[in-house]
Structures are given as structure tokens and as C-alpha cells.
Motif scaffolding. Structure first.
Motif, PDB file in Angstrom:
ATOM      1  N   GLN A  17       9.450   8.681  -3.961  1.00  0.00           N
ATOM      2  CA  GLN A  17       8.574   8.587  -2.792  1.00  0.00           C
ATOM      3  C   GLN A  17       8.265   7.123  -2.475  1.00  0.00           C
ATOM      4  OE1 GLN A  17       4.561   9.728  -3.335  1.00  0.00           O
ATOM      5  NE2 GLN A  17       4.187  10.228  -1.192  1.00  0.00           N
ATOM      6  N   HIS A  18       8.059   6.324  -3.515  1.00  0.00           N
ATOM      7  CA  HIS A  18       7.768   4.899  -3.302  1.00  0.00           C
ATOM      8  C   HIS A  18       8.941   4.221  -2.606  1.00  0.00           C
ATOM      9  CE1 HIS A  18       6.392   0.820  -5.155  1.00  0.00           C
ATOM     10  NE2 HIS A  18       6.028   0.953  -3.894  1.00  0.00           N
ATOM     11  N   LEU A  19      10.154   4.493  -3.077  1.00  0.00           N
ATOM     12  CA  LEU A  19      11.337   3.885  -2.463  1.00  0.00           C
ATOM     13  C   LEU A  19      11.502   4.348  -1.026  1.00  0.00           C
ATOM     14  CD1 LEU A  19      13.901   2.198  -2.668  1.00  0.00           C
ATOM     15  CD2 LEU A  19      15.080   4.185  -3.646  1.00  0.00           C
ATOM     16  N   ALA A  20      11.309   5.656  -0.797  1.00  0.00           N
ATOM     17  CA  ALA A  20      11.449   6.185   0.565  1.00  0.00           C
ATOM     18  C   ALA A  20      10.401   5.589   1.494  1.00  0.00           C
ATOM     19  CB  ALA A  20      11.348   7.707   0.545  1.00  0.00           C
ATOM     20  N   SER A  21       9.162   5.446   1.007  1.00  0.00           N
ATOM     21  CA  SER A  21       8.106   4.892   1.846  1.00  0.00           C
ATOM     22  C   SER A  21       8.355   3.415   2.148  1.00  0.00           C
ATOM     23  CB  SER A  21       6.745   5.066   1.166  1.00  0.00           C
ATOM     24  OG  SER A  21       6.724   4.407  -0.093  1.00  0.00           O
ATOM     25  N   LEU A  22       8.851   2.666   1.154  1.00  0.00           N
ATOM     26  CA  LEU A  22       9.153   1.253   1.404  1.00  0.00           C
ATOM     27  C   LEU A  22      10.225   1.099   2.474  1.00  0.00           C
ATOM     28  CD1 LEU A  22       9.126  -0.204  -2.244  1.00  0.00           C
ATOM     29  CD2 LEU A  22       7.418  -0.533  -0.462  1.00  0.00           C
ATOM     30  N   LYS A  74      11.255 -11.221   3.861  1.00  0.00           N
ATOM     31  CA  LYS A  74       9.986 -11.053   3.153  1.00  0.00           C
ATOM     32  C   LYS A  74       9.824  -9.627   2.635  1.00  0.00           C
ATOM     33  CE  LYS A  74       7.376 -14.592   5.687  1.00  0.00           C
ATOM     34  NZ  LYS A  74       6.228 -14.820   6.608  1.00  0.00           N
ATOM     35  N   MET A  75      10.191  -8.661   3.480  1.00  0.00           N
ATOM     36  CA  MET A  75      10.061  -7.264   3.067  1.00  0.00           C
ATOM     37  C   MET A  75      11.037  -6.934   1.940  1.00  0.00           C
ATOM     38  SD  MET A  75       9.263  -5.139   6.590  1.00  0.00           S
ATOM     39  CE  MET A  75      10.695  -5.757   7.483  1.00  0.00           C
ATOM     40  N   ARG A  76      12.230  -7.535   1.977  1.00  0.00           N
ATOM     41  CA  ARG A  76      13.201  -7.288   0.910  1.00  0.00           C
ATOM     42  C   ARG A  76      12.688  -7.838  -0.416  1.00  0.00           C
ATOM     43  NH1 ARG A  76      16.995  -9.811  -1.828  1.00  0.00           N
ATOM     44  NH2 ARG A  76      16.515 -11.779  -0.759  1.00  0.00           N
ATOM     45  N   ILE A  77      12.133  -9.055  -0.383  1.00  0.00           N
ATOM     46  CA  ILE A  77      11.581  -9.654  -1.603  1.00  0.00           C
ATOM     47  C   ILE A  77      10.379  -8.847  -2.090  1.00  0.00           C
ATOM     48  CG2 ILE A  77      10.490 -11.707  -2.552  1.00  0.00           C
ATOM     49  CD1 ILE A  77      12.141 -13.379  -0.600  1.00  0.00           C
ATOM     50  N   GLU A 131       9.823  -6.974  -5.715  1.00  0.00           N
ATOM     51  CA  GLU A 131       8.675  -7.218  -6.579  1.00  0.00           C
ATOM     52  C   GLU A 131       7.901  -5.935  -6.873  1.00  0.00           C
ATOM     53  OE1 GLU A 131       6.423 -10.139  -4.545  1.00  0.00           O
ATOM     54  OE2 GLU A 131       7.764 -11.813  -5.054  1.00  0.00           O
ATOM     55  N   LEU A 132       7.738  -5.110  -5.852  1.00  0.00           N
ATOM     56  CA  LEU A 132       6.978  -3.872  -6.035  1.00  0.00           C
ATOM     57  C   LEU A 132       7.733  -2.868  -6.887  1.00  0.00           C
ATOM     58  CD1 LEU A 132       5.542  -3.430  -2.429  1.00  0.00           C
ATOM     59  CD2 LEU A 132       4.303  -4.154  -4.465  1.00  0.00           C
ATOM     60  N   LEU A 133       9.069  -2.870  -6.803  1.00  0.00           N
ATOM     61  CA  LEU A 133       9.864  -1.934  -7.591  1.00  0.00           C
ATOM     62  C   LEU A 133      10.123  -2.422  -9.010  1.00  0.00           C
ATOM     63  CD1 LEU A 133      12.504  -0.834  -4.916  1.00  0.00           C
ATOM     64  CD2 LEU A 133      10.586   0.497  -5.792  1.00  0.00           C
ATOM     65  N   SER A 134       9.786  -3.687  -9.283  1.00  0.00           N
ATOM     66  CA  SER A 134      10.017  -4.235 -10.621  1.00  0.00           C
ATOM     67  C   SER A 134       8.810  -4.088 -11.530  1.00  0.00           C
ATOM     68  CB  SER A 134      10.394  -5.717 -10.519  1.00  0.00           C
ATOM     69  OG  SER A 134       9.334  -6.465  -9.940  1.00  0.00           O
ATOM     70  N   GLU A 174       0.809  -1.218   0.000  1.00  0.00           N
ATOM     71  CA  GLU A 174       0.000   0.000   0.000  1.00  0.00           C
ATOM     72  C   GLU A 174       0.839   1.264   0.000  1.00  0.00           C
ATOM     73  OE1 GLU A 174      -2.637  -0.214   3.276  1.00  0.00           O
ATOM     74  OE2 GLU A 174      -3.698  -2.000   2.567  1.00  0.00           O
ATOM     75  N   ALA A 175       2.169   1.109  -0.068  1.00  0.00           N
ATOM     76  CA  ALA A 175       3.034   2.294  -0.010  1.00  0.00           C
ATOM     77  C   ALA A 175       2.855   3.172  -1.239  1.00  0.00           C
ATOM     78  CB  ALA A 175       4.490   1.864   0.136  1.00  0.00           C
ATOM     79  N   LEU A 176       2.698   2.573  -2.413  1.00  0.00           N
ATOM     80  CA  LEU A 176       2.594   3.365  -3.638  1.00  0.00           C
ATOM     81  C   LEU A 176       1.299   4.154  -3.684  1.00  0.00           C
ATOM     82  CD1 LEU A 176       3.622   4.201  -6.419  1.00  0.00           C
ATOM     83  CD2 LEU A 176       2.627   2.104  -7.354  1.00  0.00           C
TER      84      LEU A 176
END
Length: 620
Positions: free
Chosen positions: A174-179, A246-249, A253-256, A11-13
Motif C-alpha cells: 500500500q505504501h508503494l502504491a500510494s507513493l 525530489k519525489m524519486r529521492i 528514503e521513505l522505502l529504506s 504522509e503516505a504511510l
């Protein structure tokens, strides 16, 4: 181990207000944890430095360990083991209070150092990521504002391309910072539990190893306990590592995802529009008038709920009503050379709010969804099927009406179409037959007065030197002799919201309808100023008194009050209906709406008590 609440990286994006609201809970928890960590560290440093005051220092530490349970962490799930462990350590510290010295080096390495590392590394990391997240959010808002200002006509493709790239880059940043920020806050829930227990394990080991007497007293009973605590910390560490993986994976996935996720209006040529929507949510730009010719645009989160359009600012727990969509019309409009604008018009034909979507697809879907909701399709037994059958009329929603007559004609056609579908899909009535319609209570287009005394009128009257005539019955007489003989005198602090003429006083529904219209009008016209007064309820009159000058602003005979009621949900809203005789011999009805500092039921009780006193006096 019990599961720990966490922020969903998926839900970060979207960055919805619900996610921001949950994020504020985590931030509050992190702030509380920082305060508690600083307090705990101070207690440990006192133990480390006060070799000659061991009793006093260990007593403070024992109290501080017990204080963890009273911290009221917003996210305290999974802390039961920590609380019970700290309770046991508090007992150990109390028993060790008779030992007045300690080995400074062992305590510095085993007790003070871990908590210092937790504060300087983990808590500082969360604070830094919070700042980076805020900067990225601000940069994204600025880029979206710049993108929203792109002109609709004679568009410069080079400028548009640069702005779109800027928006995509800001959104990705922003997506990267929020993740990263969400992951750090999730991990903090595990590190917090370890950081609270590891220093105490070192403290207990140092005491046992250094004091022979302490070892004789506690070694047998403490060995099994310390072993279980170490196993518990190890299990938390394993959970943390698994969750971090899990969060790293999930981040990968979310950034790809495809770059189109970050690019607004990427499918402008042929957007895939769903015209059968009965619910819609997302960010829109709301047009606000700030002057006669000046306007501002504010980016807010909008969503539909039943037949209402709701708005929820960032950080707000819940949304507020913006527009009732039942029987309204919606059309695409040209506004200030902005793209993708549409306007919602009330059932009476009055132009309503103007909104701007960020893409052509969003614009058309919002128009179709509002058009479907305005026909009350959501009240049918099978709204999805009805929406599909009525899809051929969706083009009416994006065609501006050139006159009010055409709008009425289109509304009639839409009503006939709905009547033809009634045999297969029964529409659920919104209210029972006993409740009158709004038009039976208040005439459409009735003006609303938002202040008791107009400042300009009052200024002119004061300079004339003559006595001012006020339709609300205000008097300049500061003495009220009848109040001295009154059996009832109760004072309430109220703020005047508005008044309007009504058609009937036979039911309290007229007060509820007036409340709805007054609050809706204040929200639409951005009227936030309210006049505060003292409402004096006696057995004879209702009097509004200026709290500064003690001048009576309005005076009503209690016998002229025919209806009074408090709002059923917002207990601070109260209103009453006044029957006023006219010079023509007829009588007029007006409703007055107030917001009280206390419950409106108390004011209603006082008015009812005054009317009962009048009846008793008449009987005698």
C-alpha cells in the motif's frame, strides 16, 4: 512560476483521514481535468475534420478555450498564465475564422496528437494507479482485520508470524502504491498546464506556416508571444523534472526505513511508552453491538481534542464527537478473546465504548493519555509539568475497578492530588459561575425517549378498539376548529430526536444540555431512525401532525411552553421545555428536541410570536 499544491509523500504511510481528504481534492481535480480534456479534444477534432466548416469549428474552439477559466479546478493554483494564454489564443482563432481551410496533416500532428497523448498516457496512468491504490488499501484493511483477530491466549506463534508478515507485506504494498499514485497526481498538475498550451502552439504555427495571408497578418505580433509561451512551457518542464527527482529521492528514503515501521507490535517485549501524553491520535478498532449477543469491530481513526474523544472516518472532512473524557475512567479489559482492549467508563459509572489498539505500546499510551485528559490536566497553566508530576498515578488507568465504590474512592484520591497541585498550577474553569452544572439542569441517569409513539403500543391500542391514552397528548381527531380562528398558522418539517425530563426551566442552558445528551445517546446506541412530522405553530398550541395520516401525534398548549431555543452552532437543532400538570397537583418539566429542515430560529420566532399574540389577547 507560482508553486503548485502537492501531496506530501511523507504522509503516505500514515494514511490519515486528513491525507485522504486532501487526496480526494486531487482526485476531483483529475476527474475535472479528464472531462475538460475530452471536451477540448472533441473541439480540436472538429477543427481537424471540418475543412468545409472552418468558421463554425474555430468558433467552437475559441469558446472552449475560454471555458478553461470556468472549469473551477479544485487545484487551480498556477493556472493564471494558462488562462491568459488561452484567452489570447481565443482571439487569434477568432481572427483566423475567415480562413475556411486547413492542412489536416499539420493539425493532426501538431494539435490533436499532443492532447491525445496526454489523455491516453498521463490521465490513463493516473486512473490505473488509482485502481492499484484502491486494491492495495483493501488488501491492507483485510490483513489488518485478520491481524486484529489473533487470539490473546494460546497464541500460535507460526500463525502469528505468518499474519504479521502478511500485514507487513500489505502495508509495504500500500505504501508503494500510494507513493506512486501521489507522485503521479503531483506530476499531473504540471503536465496539465503544458498539455493545455502545447497543442495551441502547434495550431498557431500550422496556421501561420500554411497561410501566407495569415503569416503576413500575425507573424510579427505572434513571434514574440509564441517565444514567451515556449519559454514558459520549458520552465514548467524544468520544474516538473526537478519535482520528479525530489519525489524519486523521497520515495527511496521513505522505502529504506527499517522493517519495524511496517510490522505491528514489533516491540511487544519492552515497548517504550510515553505516559505523559495529553493528546493522542491513531487507528483503533471500535466495538459495535449489532444484536443481543452479536458484535462487530470497525477500524476508525480516533484523536483527542481538548477533553473530547473524536472519530473521523476515511474521506470525512472533519471528525465527530464520540465521548466526553472529562472525569471519566479508562481500564484495560478482556473482550471477545482480543488483545489490547480498553474500555472508557462515564463519570456516573456507566460502561462506555470498548476500543482495541493494534499494539501493546499503542494500548498503554491511549490509556495513559485518556487518563491524563480525564483529570483535566490540559486546562492547567503548564499541563506537561503537571502530567509528569502525576505520572505515578497512571497505573490506576490500566487497573480495572471491581466495584463502583472503589472507582469513587480512586476518583476522590485523584481529586485531592489535583487540589494539592492547585497552588502551583491553576486550573482554568470550563464555564463561568453563572452557567449551572449539568446535574442542576438534568438529573443523572434520566431516561431518554427516542420516538413519540412506540409501534408496539400503537398496534395493541388499535386492536383493543378503545381510545388510546398518550402521554404526549396525541389525539385522533383530524379536525382542529381552533386553527381556523387562529391568528398564526405556520408549518415546519421536523424530525423528533428525543425527549427527557428536566429539573428546571429557568434557563435555556437546560435545552442545550438536553441536546447534548440526546445526540450523545443516539451516537452511543447507534440510533439513527427519526420520526418525521409537521410542526404546526398557532397562537394557541404546538401540534405535531403525521404527514401521511394527518393525525395529531402530540398537542401542547402554547402557554405551557416555558423555554425554547435553537442550537448556537447547528442551526437546524431546536428544542422547547413543556410544563405539564400532574395528577398529584405538582408539575413536571420535559424537554423535546427536534431537527428541522429550516433554521431553528424561525421556529423560535413563530413560538415567540404566538406567545405575544396570547399576551395581547389577554390585555384586551
Amino acid at each position: 512560476m507560482p508553486a503548485v499544491d502537492k501531496l506530501l509523500l511523507e504522509e503516505a504511510l500514515q494514511d490519515s483521514p486528513q491525507t485522504r481528504s486532501l487526496l480526494s481534492v486531487f482526485e476531483e481535480d483529475a476527474g475535472t481535468l479528464t472531462d475538460y480534456t475530452n471536451q477540448l479534444l472533441q473541439a480540436m477534432q472538429r477543427v481537424f475534420g471540418a475543412q468545409n466548416e472552418m468558421c463554425l469549428a474555430t468558433q467552437q474552439l475559441s469558446k472552449q478555450l475560454l471555458a478553461y477559466e470556468k472549469q473551477n479546478f479544485a487545484l487551480g493554483k498556477g493556472d493564471e498564465e494558462v488562462i491568459s494564454t488561452l484567452h489570447y489564443f481565443s482571439e487569434v482563432v477568432d481572427k483566423l475564422n475567415v480562413l475556411h481551410t486547413e492542412l489536416a496533416k499539420q493539425l493532426a500532428d501538431a494539435m490533436v496528437l499532443p492532447i491525445v497523448q496526454f489523455r491516453e498516457k498521463d490521465l490513463t496512468e493516473v486512473s490505473t494507479l488509482k485502481e492499484l491504490f484502491g486494491l492495495a488499501s483493501s488488501e491492507h484493511d483485510l490483513s489488518m482485520a485478520k491481524y486484529s483477530r489473533l487470539p490473546k491466549k494460546k497464541e500460535n506463534e507460526k500463525v502469528k508470524t505468518e499474519v504479521v508478515k502478511e500485514v507487513a507485506a500489505a502495508r509495504r504494498k500500500q505504501h508503494l502504491a500510494s507513493l506512486q499514485y501521489y507522485s503521479a497526481l503531483n506530476a499531473l498538475q504540471y503536465r496539465k498546464r503544458m498539455a493545455m498550451m502545447e497543442p495551441m502552439i502547434g495550431f498557431a504555427h500550422g496556421q501561420i506556416n500554411f497561410f501566407k495571408k495569415g503569416a503576413e497578418m500575425f507573424s510579427k505580433s505572434m513571434d514574440s508571444f509564441l517565444s514567451s509561451v515556449a519559454d514558459m512551457v520549458q520552465s514548467i518542464q524544468v520544474e516538473l523534472e526537478a519535482e520528479a527527482e525530489k519525489m524519486r529521492i523521497s520515495q527511496q528514503e521513505l522505502l529504506s526505513v527499517d522493517e519495524s515501521v511496517y510490522t505491528p507490535d514489533f516491540d511487544v517485549a519492552a515497548p517504550q511508552v510515553n505516559r505523559n501524553l495529553l493528546q493522542k491520535a491513531g487507528y483503533l478498532n471500535l466495538r459495535n453491538k449489532t444484536g443481543l449477543v452479536t458484535t462487530t469491530w470497525e477500524r476508525l481513526y480516533f484523536f483527542t481534542q481538548g477533553g473530547n474523544l473524536m472519530c473521523q472516518p476515511r474521506g470525512a472532512v472533519a471528525g465527530g464527537l464520540i465521548q466526553d473524557l472529562d472525569n471519566c475512567s479508562v481500564m484495560a479489559v478482556d473482550c471477545e478473546d482480543r488483545r489490547y482492549c480498553f474500555q472508557i467508563t462515564t463519570p456516573s459509572g456507566k460502561p462506555g465504548i470498548i476500543l482495541q489498539a493494534e499494539s501493546r505500546k499503542e494500548n498503554e499510551e491511549w490509556i495513559c493519555a485518556i487518563n491524563n485528559i480525564s483529570r483535566q490536566i490540559y486546562l492547567t497553566d503548564n499541563p506537561e509539568a503537571v502530567a509528569i508530576k502525576l505520572n505515578q498515578t497512571a497505573l490506576q488507568a490500566v487497573t480495572p475497578f471491581t466495584s463502583f465504590g472503589k472507582k469513587q474512592e480512586s476518583s476522590c484520591l485523584s481529586q485531592n492530588l489535583k487540589n494539592s497541585e492547585t497552588e502551583n498550577y491553576k486550573i482554568v474553569p470550563k464555564a463561568t459561575v453563572s452557567i449551572p452544572e449539568a446535574e442542576e439542569l438534568i438529573a443523572p441517569g434520566t431516561p431518554i425517549q427516542f420516538d413519540i409513539v412506540l409501534p408496539a403500543t400503537e398496534f395493541l391500542d388499535q386492536n383493543r378498539g378503545s381510545r388510546r391514552i398518550n402521554p404526549f397528548g396525541e389525539t385522533e381527531d383530524e379536525s382542529f376548529p381552533e386553527a381556523e380562528d387562529s391568528l398564526l398558522q405556520q408549518m415546519f418539517i421536523v424530525r423528533f430526536l428525543g425527549s427527557m425530563a428536566v429539573k428546571t426551566d429557568s434557563t435555556t442552558e437546560v435545552i442545550y444540555e438536553a441536546m447534548r445528551q440526546v445526540l450523545a445517546a443516539r451516537a452511543i446506541h447507534n440510533i439513527f431512525r427519526m420520526t418525521e412530522s409537521h410542526l404546526m405553530v398557532t397562537s394557541q398550541t404546538l401540534r405535531l401532525i403525521d404527514p401521511q395520516t394527518q393525525v395529531s401525534r402530540a398537542n401542547f398548549e402554547l402557554t405551557s411552553v416555558t423555554q425554547f431555543a435553537a442550537h448556537q452552532e447547528n442551526k437546524r437543532l431546536v428544542g422547547f421545555v413543556i410544563r405539564i400538570p400532574e395528577s398529584t397537583g405538582e408539575e413536571s418539566l420535559s424537554t423535546y428536541i427536534f431537527e428541522s429542515n429550516s433554521e431553528g430560529e424561525k421556529i423560535c420566532y413563530a413560538i415567540n410570536l404566538g406567545k405575544e399574540i396570547i399576551e395581547v389577547q389577554k390585555a384586551h
